[in-house]
Design a protein around this motif. Structure first.
Motif, mmCIF file in Angstrom:
data_model
loop_
_atom_site.group_PDB
_atom_site.id
_atom_site.type_symbol
_atom_site.label_atom_id
_atom_site.label_comp_id
_atom_site.label_asym_id
_atom_site.label_seq_id
_atom_site.Cartn_x
_atom_site.Cartn_y
_atom_site.Cartn_z
ATOM 1 N N ASP A 310 0.933 -1.307 0.022
ATOM 2 C CA ASP A 310 -0.071 -0.023 0.027
ATOM 3 C C ASP A 310 0.940 1.015 0.011
ATOM 4 N N GLN A 311 0.270 2.251 -0.100
ATOM 5 C CA GLN A 311 1.030 3.856 -0.178
ATOM 6 C C GLN A 311 1.875 3.884 1.063
ATOM 7 N N GLU A 312 1.444 3.579 2.134
ATOM 8 C CA GLU A 312 2.094 3.870 3.335
ATOM 9 C C GLU A 312 3.323 2.888 3.488
ATOM 10 N N SER A 313 3.339 1.832 3.110
ATOM 11 C CA SER A 313 4.403 0.758 3.307
ATOM 12 C C SER A 313 5.429 1.227 2.251
ATOM 13 N N LEU A 314 4.901 1.702 1.053
ATOM 14 C CA LEU A 314 5.969 1.978 -0.215
ATOM 15 C C LEU A 314 6.421 3.369 -0.054
ATOM 16 N N LYS A 315 5.678 4.063 0.990
ATOM 17 C CA LYS A 315 6.346 5.545 1.139
ATOM 18 C C LYS A 315 5.965 6.389 0.073
ATOM 19 N N THR A 316 4.882 5.970 -0.400
ATOM 20 C CA THR A 316 4.423 7.140 -1.691
ATOM 21 C C THR A 316 3.489 8.056 -1.075
ATOM 22 N N ARG A 317 3.325 9.100 -1.789
ATOM 23 C CA ARG A 317 2.160 10.258 -1.402
ATOM 24 C C ARG A 317 1.091 10.068 -1.605
ATOM 25 N N VAL A 318 0.365 10.061 -0.359
ATOM 26 C CA VAL A 318 -1.101 9.861 -0.418
ATOM 27 C C VAL A 318 -1.784 11.303 -0.852
ATOM 28 N N VAL A 319 -2.873 11.199 -1.758
ATOM 29 C CA VAL A 319 -3.412 12.432 -1.955
ATOM 30 C C VAL A 319 -4.682 12.670 -1.379
ATOM 31 N N SER A 320 -4.774 13.771 -0.544
ATOM 32 C CA SER A 320 -6.110 13.963 0.190
ATOM 33 C C SER A 320 -7.235 14.299 -0.856
ATOM 34 N N LYS A 321 -8.768 13.959 -0.076
ATOM 35 C CA LYS A 321 -9.730 14.404 -1.122
ATOM 36 C C LYS A 321 -9.875 15.561 -1.409
ATOM 37 N N LYS A 322 -9.523 16.463 -0.404
ATOM 38 C CA LYS A 322 -9.649 17.906 -0.490
ATOM 39 C C LYS A 322 -8.630 18.404 -1.644
ATOM 40 N N LYS A 323 -7.421 18.016 -1.726
ATOM 41 C CA LYS A 323 -6.518 18.378 -2.726
ATOM 42 C C LYS A 323 -7.332 17.873 -4.296
ATOM 43 N N ALA A 324 -7.410 16.671 -4.042
ATOM 44 C CA ALA A 324 -8.001 16.125 -5.455
ATOM 45 C C ALA A 324 -9.120 16.910 -5.832
ATOM 46 N N ARG A 325 -10.037 17.264 -4.908
ATOM 47 C CA ARG A 325 -11.232 18.177 -5.485
ATOM 48 C C ARG A 325 -10.627 19.401 -5.995
ATOM 49 N N LYS A 326 -9.800 19.968 -5.626
ATOM 50 C CA LYS A 326 -9.260 21.286 -6.079
ATOM 51 C C LYS A 326 -8.682 21.158 -7.167
ATOM 52 N N ALA A 327 -7.891 19.925 -7.580
ATOM 53 C CA ALA A 327 -7.134 19.804 -8.809
ATOM 54 C C ALA A 327 -8.276 19.390 -9.864
ATOM 55 N N VAL A 328 -9.600 18.897 -9.578
ATOM 56 C CA VAL A 328 -10.478 18.544 -10.429
ATOM 57 C C VAL A 328 -11.161 20.092 -10.810
ATOM 58 N N GLY A 329 -11.581 20.931 -9.881
ATOM 59 C CA GLY A 329 -12.006 22.156 -10.145
ATOM 60 C C GLY A 329 -10.968 22.867 -11.368
ATOM 61 N N ARG A 330 -9.696 22.949 -11.161
ATOM 62 C CA ARG A 330 -8.707 23.677 -11.882
ATOM 63 C C ARG A 330 -8.718 22.873 -13.336
ATOM 64 N N ALA A 331 -8.733 21.566 -13.161
ATOM 65 C CA ALA A 331 -8.674 20.757 -14.671
ATOM 66 C C ALA A 331 -9.694 21.087 -15.443
#
Length: 346
Positions: A310-331
């Motif tokens: 998972d993202q935690e064990s592989l130390k990858t960045r977890v994208v929050s729903k808030k940040k994703a919604r903001k990116a949706v609006g911009r896109a």
């Protein structure tokens, strides 16, 4: 959607600059800024105000001045520029890797490609360009907000919906088997945490001779995937590589590598589907002095039951729903402007 005979997206790559288009402004220090042109629009910086009308209706490749006399070079963003500046939720596949994926997978015009996951749509754009208007890309994504960001970015780049693209919400390990005909897919491209979970699905939908390319971030993922593919017996010997990009400083006689480079971003593993009931050749290898134990292999490949991919064990960045919604609006906002640019017949 355009009803002309012009290839999708061509109207945003050539001709005079129009409202709704994105342009890249470069100053004398090489700093780049990307804006969306609008009639009567203005671009404000600490250097002054630049009127959009000074750009609209003219060709790209010109130099314009703002009200304070500060000069900018005006060009349309290339695909590389667009990908690195577009709204994003998930981390994008870097252009150097996208280009190699298209080459490794031998993506050809008219091909039917299955992709997972779609992320922010960076790789989708490269795949769609390669398959052309007559090809198809089916992109599978687990997160609805990521699919929305990708749709906005793809439509912003092409200025319209691509006729060959279909984004589907679902698990790539199961959904393709339910929605793709067996042996109907020419190429499979996976960018996900545990691509080995998709192995049965890939073996079902990929045509004999078809290419499967996976993009993974860590050595442990790479090793696990390679061993799973070998154990399945349905594919050729997997090949692995990574791409490192280093730019150079060019200034008279001072020619040297730049101090920074785009080094490791991910590994690419490629293999090809064998025909049904065929087994891969056993490649002749040099004898090893020692062979690791099954326990050591399991620990390294992460095949024991305790391993969590998972993202935690592989130390990858977890994208929050808030940040994703903001990116949706911009896109979606950028896409709406791009879709207003008229498409003309050649």
């Amino acid at each position: 959607m355009s009803t002309t005979n012009q290839p999708v997206g061509k109207h945003l790559r050539t001709g005079v600059l129009q409202a709704g288009e994105r342009v890249q402004l470069t100053d004398y220090k090489g700093r780049k800024s990307t804006i969306t042109l609008a009639e009567g629009g203005q671009w404000h910086t600490h250097q002054g105000v630049l009127e959009h009308d000074a750009i609209l209706g003219g060709p790209e490749g010109v130099v314009v001045e703002n009200e304070a006399g500060y000069r900018y070079q005006v060009l349309r963003p290339l695909l590389n520029d667009f990908v690195l500046s577009m709204p994003r939720g998930a981390t994008v596949v870097y252009p150097k890797d996208s280009a190699q994926i298209v080459q490794l997978a031998d993506i050809f015009p008219g091909a039917h490609v299955v992709e997972a996951g779609v992320g922010s749509g960076a790789l989708s754009i490269s795949l769609l360009r390669a398959v052309g208007d007559q090809g198809s890309v089916h992109s599978y994504e687990l997160r609805e907000e990521f699919a929305q960001i990708a749709k906005g970015n793809v439509e912003a780049f092409f200025g319209q919906e691509h006729p060959g693209w279909d984004v589907r919400i679902g698990d790539a390990a199961t959904a393709p088997v339910e929605q793709e005909e067996p042996g109907s897919v020419d190429r499979v491209v996976l960018d996900m945490l545990a691509p080995w979970d998709c192995l049965p699905a890939v073996r079902t939908i990929l045509a004999p001779g078809g290419v499967w390319v996976s993009y993974v971030a860590s050595v442990t993922q790479l090793s696990r995937l390679a061993e799973e593919i070998r154990a399945s017996g349905g594919f050729t010997e997997p090949q692995a590589e990574e791409i490192m990009q280093r730019t150079w400083h060019l200034d008279g006689l001072a020619v040297r590598p730049d101090h920074r480079m785009v080094a490791h971003t991910g590994f690419l593993l490629s293999t090809r589907r064998l025909a049904d009931d065929q087994l891969p050749l056993e490649l002749k290898k040099r004898e090893k002095v020692s062979e690791p134990s099954p326990e050591d292999k399991a620990a390294w490949a992460g095949t024991n039951e305790q391993t969590q991919w998972d993202q935690e064990s592989l130390k990858t960045r977890v994208v929050s729903k808030k940040k994703a919604r903001k990116a949706v609006g911009r896109a979606e906002q950028i896409a709406a402007k791009a879709k207003e640019v008229p498409v003309e017949d050649d």
